[in-house]
Design a protein around this motif. Structure first.
Motif, PDB file in Angstrom:
ATOM      1  N   GLY A  30       4.784  16.444  48.019  1.00  0.00           N
ATOM      2  CA  GLY A  30       5.319  15.737  49.182  1.00  0.00           C
ATOM      3  C   GLY A  30       6.285  16.582  49.990  1.00  0.00           C
ATOM      4  N   PHE A  31       6.107  17.904  49.958  1.00  0.00           N
ATOM      5  CA  PHE A  31       7.040  18.799  50.646  1.00  0.00           C
ATOM      6  C   PHE A  31       6.486  19.319  51.967  1.00  0.00           C
ATOM      7  CE2 PHE A  31       8.714  20.175  46.188  1.00  0.00           C
ATOM      8  CZ  PHE A  31       9.446  19.006  46.095  1.00  0.00           C
ATOM      9  N   SER A  32       5.414  18.732  52.485  1.00  0.00           N
ATOM     10  CA  SER A  32       4.783  19.234  53.712  1.00  0.00           C
ATOM     11  C   SER A  32       5.012  18.261  54.866  1.00  0.00           C
ATOM     12  CB  SER A  32       3.280  19.414  53.467  1.00  0.00           C
ATOM     13  OG  SER A  32       2.584  19.471  54.689  1.00  0.00           O
ATOM     14  N   ASP A  33       4.957  18.797  56.088  1.00  0.00           N
ATOM     15  CA  ASP A  33       5.022  17.954  57.286  1.00  0.00           C
ATOM     16  C   ASP A  33       3.644  17.401  57.650  1.00  0.00           C
ATOM     17  OD1 ASP A  33       3.832  20.326  58.004  1.00  0.00           O
ATOM     18  OD2 ASP A  33       5.158  20.747  59.703  1.00  0.00           O
ATOM     19  N   GLY A  34       2.663  17.679  56.825  1.00  0.00           N
ATOM     20  CA  GLY A  34       1.296  17.242  57.095  1.00  0.00           C
ATOM     21  C   GLY A  34       0.361  18.422  57.276  1.00  0.00           C
ATOM     22  N   PRO A  65      19.778  11.596  57.006  1.00  0.00           N
ATOM     23  CA  PRO A  65      20.537  10.590  56.273  1.00  0.00           C
ATOM     24  C   PRO A  65      20.494  10.755  54.748  1.00  0.00           C
ATOM     25  CG  PRO A  65      18.469   9.664  57.041  1.00  0.00           C
ATOM     26  CD  PRO A  65      18.527  11.067  57.562  1.00  0.00           C
ATOM     27  N   ARG A  66      19.703  11.653  54.227  1.00  0.00           N
ATOM     28  CA  ARG A  66      19.696  11.865  52.767  1.00  0.00           C
ATOM     29  C   ARG A  66      20.920  12.659  52.319  1.00  0.00           C
ATOM     30  NH1 ARG A  66      17.453  16.247  49.910  1.00  0.00           N
ATOM     31  NH2 ARG A  66      17.166  15.825  47.694  1.00  0.00           N
ATOM     32  N   TRP A  67      21.469  13.449  53.244  1.00  0.00           N
ATOM     33  CA  TRP A  67      22.643  14.279  52.977  1.00  0.00           C
ATOM     34  C   TRP A  67      22.368  15.354  51.928  1.00  0.00           C
ATOM     35  CZ3 TRP A  67      25.902  13.977  56.753  1.00  0.00           C
ATOM     36  CH2 TRP A  67      26.054  12.767  57.450  1.00  0.00           C
ATOM     37  N   GLY A  68      21.157  15.938  51.984  1.00  0.00           N
ATOM     38  CA  GLY A  68      20.848  17.063  51.115  1.00  0.00           C
ATOM     39  C   GLY A  68      21.675  18.274  51.511  1.00  0.00           C
ATOM     40  N   LEU A 106      23.001  13.060  64.094  1.00  0.00           N
ATOM     41  CA  LEU A 106      21.664  13.277  63.518  1.00  0.00           C
ATOM     42  C   LEU A 106      21.239  12.115  62.631  1.00  0.00           C
ATOM     43  CD1 LEU A 106      19.219  15.120  63.147  1.00  0.00           C
ATOM     44  CD2 LEU A 106      20.457  16.291  61.317  1.00  0.00           C
ATOM     45  N   HIS A 107      22.207  11.478  61.979  1.00  0.00           N
ATOM     46  CA  HIS A 107      21.883  10.314  61.148  1.00  0.00           C
ATOM     47  C   HIS A 107      21.122   9.281  61.983  1.00  0.00           C
ATOM     48  CE1 HIS A 107      23.378   7.537  57.705  1.00  0.00           C
ATOM     49  NE2 HIS A 107      22.260   7.078  58.214  1.00  0.00           N
ATOM     50  N   GLY A 108      21.665   8.988  63.161  1.00  0.00           N
ATOM     51  CA  GLY A 108      21.022   8.010  64.029  1.00  0.00           C
ATOM     52  C   GLY A 108      19.689   8.499  64.563  1.00  0.00           C
ATOM     53  N   VAL A 109      19.626   9.761  64.930  1.00  0.00           N
ATOM     54  CA  VAL A 109      18.390  10.320  65.491  1.00  0.00           C
ATOM     55  C   VAL A 109      17.274  10.281  64.451  1.00  0.00           C
ATOM     56  CG1 VAL A 109      17.326  12.402  66.454  1.00  0.00           C
ATOM     57  CG2 VAL A 109      19.664  11.791  67.104  1.00  0.00           C
ATOM     58  N   GLN A 110      17.616  10.586  63.207  1.00  0.00           N
ATOM     59  CA  GLN A 110      16.614  10.571  62.140  1.00  0.00           C
ATOM     60  C   GLN A 110      16.117   9.151  61.843  1.00  0.00           C
ATOM     61  OE1 GLN A 110      15.139  13.380  60.579  1.00  0.00           O
ATOM     62  NE2 GLN A 110      16.608  13.910  58.983  1.00  0.00           N
ATOM     63  N   ALA A 111      17.020   8.179  61.902  1.00  0.00           N
ATOM     64  CA  ALA A 111      16.693   6.843  61.408  1.00  0.00           C
ATOM     65  C   ALA A 111      16.201   5.893  62.493  1.00  0.00           C
ATOM     66  CB  ALA A 111      17.925   6.239  60.723  1.00  0.00           C
ATOM     67  N   MET A 155      10.848  20.618  59.136  1.00  0.00           N
ATOM     68  CA  MET A 155      10.726  20.669  57.667  1.00  0.00           C
ATOM     69  C   MET A 155      12.065  20.362  57.003  1.00  0.00           C
ATOM     70  SD  MET A 155       7.544  21.584  56.799  1.00  0.00           S
ATOM     71  CE  MET A 155       7.573  22.479  55.274  1.00  0.00           C
ATOM     72  N   ILE A 156      13.150  20.878  57.581  1.00  0.00           N
ATOM     73  CA  ILE A 156      14.483  20.623  57.014  1.00  0.00           C
ATOM     74  C   ILE A 156      14.866  19.154  57.210  1.00  0.00           C
ATOM     75  CG2 ILE A 156      16.939  21.172  57.261  1.00  0.00           C
ATOM     76  CD1 ILE A 156      15.973  24.058  58.059  1.00  0.00           C
ATOM     77  N   LEU A 157      14.546  18.611  58.389  1.00  0.00           N
ATOM     78  CA  LEU A 157      14.873  17.197  58.620  1.00  0.00           C
ATOM     79  C   LEU A 157      14.105  16.300  57.645  1.00  0.00           C
ATOM     80  CD1 LEU A 157      15.076  16.908  62.533  1.00  0.00           C
ATOM     81  CD2 LEU A 157      16.842  17.519  60.871  1.00  0.00           C
ATOM     82  N   LEU A 158      12.887  16.714  57.279  1.00  0.00           N
ATOM     83  CA  LEU A 158      12.100  15.946  56.310  1.00  0.00           C
ATOM     84  C   LEU A 158      12.604  16.186  54.884  1.00  0.00           C
ATOM     85  CD1 LEU A 158       8.528  16.655  57.740  1.00  0.00           C
ATOM     86  CD2 LEU A 158       9.621  14.417  57.673  1.00  0.00           C
ATOM     87  N   ASN A 159      12.582  17.436  54.464  1.00  0.00           N
ATOM     88  CA  ASN A 159      12.844  17.752  53.046  1.00  0.00           C
ATOM     89  C   ASN A 159      14.307  17.569  52.660  1.00  0.00           C
ATOM     90  OD1 ASN A 159      10.197  18.439  52.225  1.00  0.00           O
ATOM     91  ND2 ASN A 159      10.391  20.474  53.123  1.00  0.00           N
ATOM     92  N   VAL A 160      15.202  18.087  53.462  1.00  0.00           N
ATOM     93  CA  VAL A 160      16.634  18.053  53.122  1.00  0.00           C
ATOM     94  C   VAL A 160      17.277  16.775  53.674  1.00  0.00           C
ATOM     95  CG1 VAL A 160      18.779  19.374  53.115  1.00  0.00           C
ATOM     96  CG2 VAL A 160      16.590  20.581  53.279  1.00  0.00           C
ATOM     97  N   GLY A 161      16.881  16.411  54.890  1.00  0.00           N
ATOM     98  CA  GLY A 161      17.442  15.215  55.505  1.00  0.00           C
ATOM     99  C   GLY A 161      16.765  13.922  55.071  1.00  0.00           C
ATOM    100  N   GLY A 162      15.596  14.031  54.467  1.00  0.00           N
ATOM    101  CA  GLY A 162      14.908  12.839  53.960  1.00  0.00           C
ATOM    102  C   GLY A 162      14.285  11.962  55.035  1.00  0.00           C
ATOM    103  N   GLY A 163      14.037  12.533  56.204  1.00  0.00           N
ATOM    104  CA  GLY A 163      13.490  11.730  57.300  1.00  0.00           C
ATOM    105  C   GLY A 163      11.998  11.510  57.213  1.00  0.00           C
ATOM    106  N   TRP A 164      11.579  10.977  56.081  1.00  0.00           N
ATOM    107  CA  TRP A 164      10.151  10.729  55.888  1.00  0.00           C
ATOM    108  C   TRP A 164       9.749   9.432  56.577  1.00  0.00           C
ATOM    109  CZ3 TRP A 164       7.415  14.656  54.461  1.00  0.00           C
ATOM    110  CH2 TRP A 164       8.026  15.667  53.715  1.00  0.00           C
TER     111      TRP A 164
END
Lengths: 373, 101
Positions: A30-34, A65-68, A106-111, A155-164
């Motif tokens: 689950g580490f890919s953007d697709g 918002p994951r705060w990785g 960024l928290h708001g932008v991601q969510a 990729m960072i916003l997905l993997n580290v930020g958790g913006g799945w």
């Protein structure tokens, strides 16, 4: 009751059987953007960490918002997976620091349920060094630096930020800009001062601008041979109640194509003239924004207090000319420009010099190298 | 996610970064709402406001609050100002808030 501090962790580096298909392995984890990722190797990760300044465990930021924890090693891993060269490190790092500054939210932008995604615009000599595209198809495919710098951010916003999607990213529709959204300004063809010079930097400085944004809306005008005619088409694109600026104010961007920019230059219209014309002419009525009070009396607290609330009052699309961020980009053929709606008052775009230096010309509030616009 | 792996083969990476969390225990539930001071915190969104207004009306029909105060966040998308949160804590026993897009 005492608060308890814990860390969610797993080994950053591990080993799998030599027979494993690594592209599929990263998909399965689950580490890919697709898209398929470039499997990181120790050599590529080490080279990118070195380009970031070494010290693999140094934490550059924590990504909501994951705060990785975005250590240089984790930043490098995501850059390699996105296809970046180590040379791209200063731009990706500066962009992430800009995105993680409090003003960007960024928290708001991601969510958010909105489709906003961070738009990156790169200025200065680094554009040439990295062979970035500022010309034909500037928002499109075909250039490694544009594509993979923007992809590394995602990729960072997905993997580290958790913006799945559906998890911490609640965007109703998303947009193609959530794969990659990075351009360079066409400083050579623009005939107007580059964006970062307008903000007080010099042409020798390299900067990254970030703003949460919708995808570009094309503005076509093959007829007008004066600034007013061209800008009236952009005004038309801006003056709708459908985008977030209309109902939530905030910032937007306008990209002038080279043929349109040449007309501005011919009549000696400056960036100041263009931005003020657009701000003054791009309006809606408050009644339209309030749906003529058909669904109940509307005040709309997301708009500035000083907007007149009479139904026939004309209100601007953004609160001031300085809320319009003007860039020149695109190929030399074609009479096109673009309007890029922002997310709203909930976020401020920010501008960061690659090394965190403040502009010599001053004029902006800068904290830790990030300048709020 | 633990990455099970033998000792030879390809090196693979976890690109997510460590999360450091602080567990904050929930407050104790109150047994009776009557006589308490109620704070209402709105995020200023249209539907959130509607939900709070209607919920307040229902609650006030059923419960005898000592006081009801209304507060607004500066922005629906940002954390409430720490000063505002301090004011709410100081002046209320319980707080009602709502998310409405």
């Amino acid at each position: 009751m005492a608060r308890q501090k814990t860390a969610e962790s797993s080994p950053v580096e591990s080993v799998v059987s030599g027979g494993v298909d690594l592209v599929e392995w990263y998909y399965e984890k689950g580490f890919s953007d697709g898209f398929p990722v470039v499997p990181p190797t120790p050599e590529k990760v080490a080279a990118t960490v070195e380009a970031l300044g070494g010290d693999a465990d140094y934490v550059e930021a924590r990504v909501p918002p994951r705060w990785g924890s975005l250590t240089r090693e984790v930043l490098a891993i995501n850059m390699v997976m996105a296809g970046c060269k180590p040379d791209y490190a200063p731009v990706v790092r500066a962009a992430m620091l800009a995105l993680c500054s409090p003003a960007f939210n960024l928290h708001g932008v991601q969510a958010t349920t909105h489709m906003a995604s961070p738009l990156l615009v790169v200025n200065g000599p680094i554009r040439k060094k990295l062979e970035m595209n500022a010309g034909h198809n500037v928002f499109g495919s075909g250039n490694r630096a544009n594509a993979t710098i923007g992809r590394a951010i995602r990729m960072i916003l997905l993997n580290v930020g958790g913006g799945w999607p559906g998890d911490l990213d609640k965007s109703t529709l998303g947009s193609p800009a959530k794969y990659t959204y990075c351009i360079a300004e066409n400083e050579e063809l623009g005939h107007l001062a580059p964006y970062h010079v307008e903000k007080g930097f010099t042409e020798d400085d390299s900067t990254v601008f970030v703003m949460p944004a919708e995808p570009p809306h094309s503005v076509t005008n093959h007829v007008a041979d004066d600034p007013e005619g061209i800008l009236d088409s952009i005004v038309s694109a801006m003056s709708t109640i459908a985008h977030n600026n209309a109902v939530s104010a905030g910032h937007c961007a306008v990209v002038i194509g080279p043929e349109h920019a040449a007309v501005m230059a011919k009549y000696q219209w400056t960036r100041h003239d263009i931005k003020n014309y657009l701000w003054y002419q791009a309006t809606n009525t408050f009644g339209d924004v309030a749906f003529q009070h058909r669904y109940g009396k509307v005040y709309n607290r997301s708009l500035p207090k000083w907007y007149k609330r009479d139904v026939d009052a004309r209100i601007p699309v953004v609160p001031s000319a300085e809320h319009i961020h003007l860039f020149c980009a695109g190929g030399e053929a074609g009479r096109f420009s673009a309007f890029i709606p922002g997310w709203g008052h909930m976020a401020s775009p920010v501008l960061r010099e690659l090394n965190g230096n403040a502009p010599a010309g001053g004029g902006m509030v800068c904290e830790d190298g990030t300048c709020y616009l | 996610m633990p990455l099970d792996a033998p000792k030879t083969g390809h090196v693979v990476y976890d690109p997510r970064g460590i999360v450091e969390t602080t567990a904050i225990p929930l407050g104790k539930r109150v047994a009776d709402l009557n006589g308490l001071r109620l704070g209402i915190l709105s995020n200023k969104k249209w539907n959130g406001n509607n939900l709070l207004r209607k919920t307040r009306a229902i609650l006030e029909d059923e419960i005898d609050f000592a006081d009801v105060k209304f507060y607004e966040k500066e922005s629906f998308s940002k954390n409430a100002d720490p000063g505002l949160l301090g004011e709410i804590i100081a002046d209320n026993d319980i707080v009602l808030t709502a998310i409405g897009d």
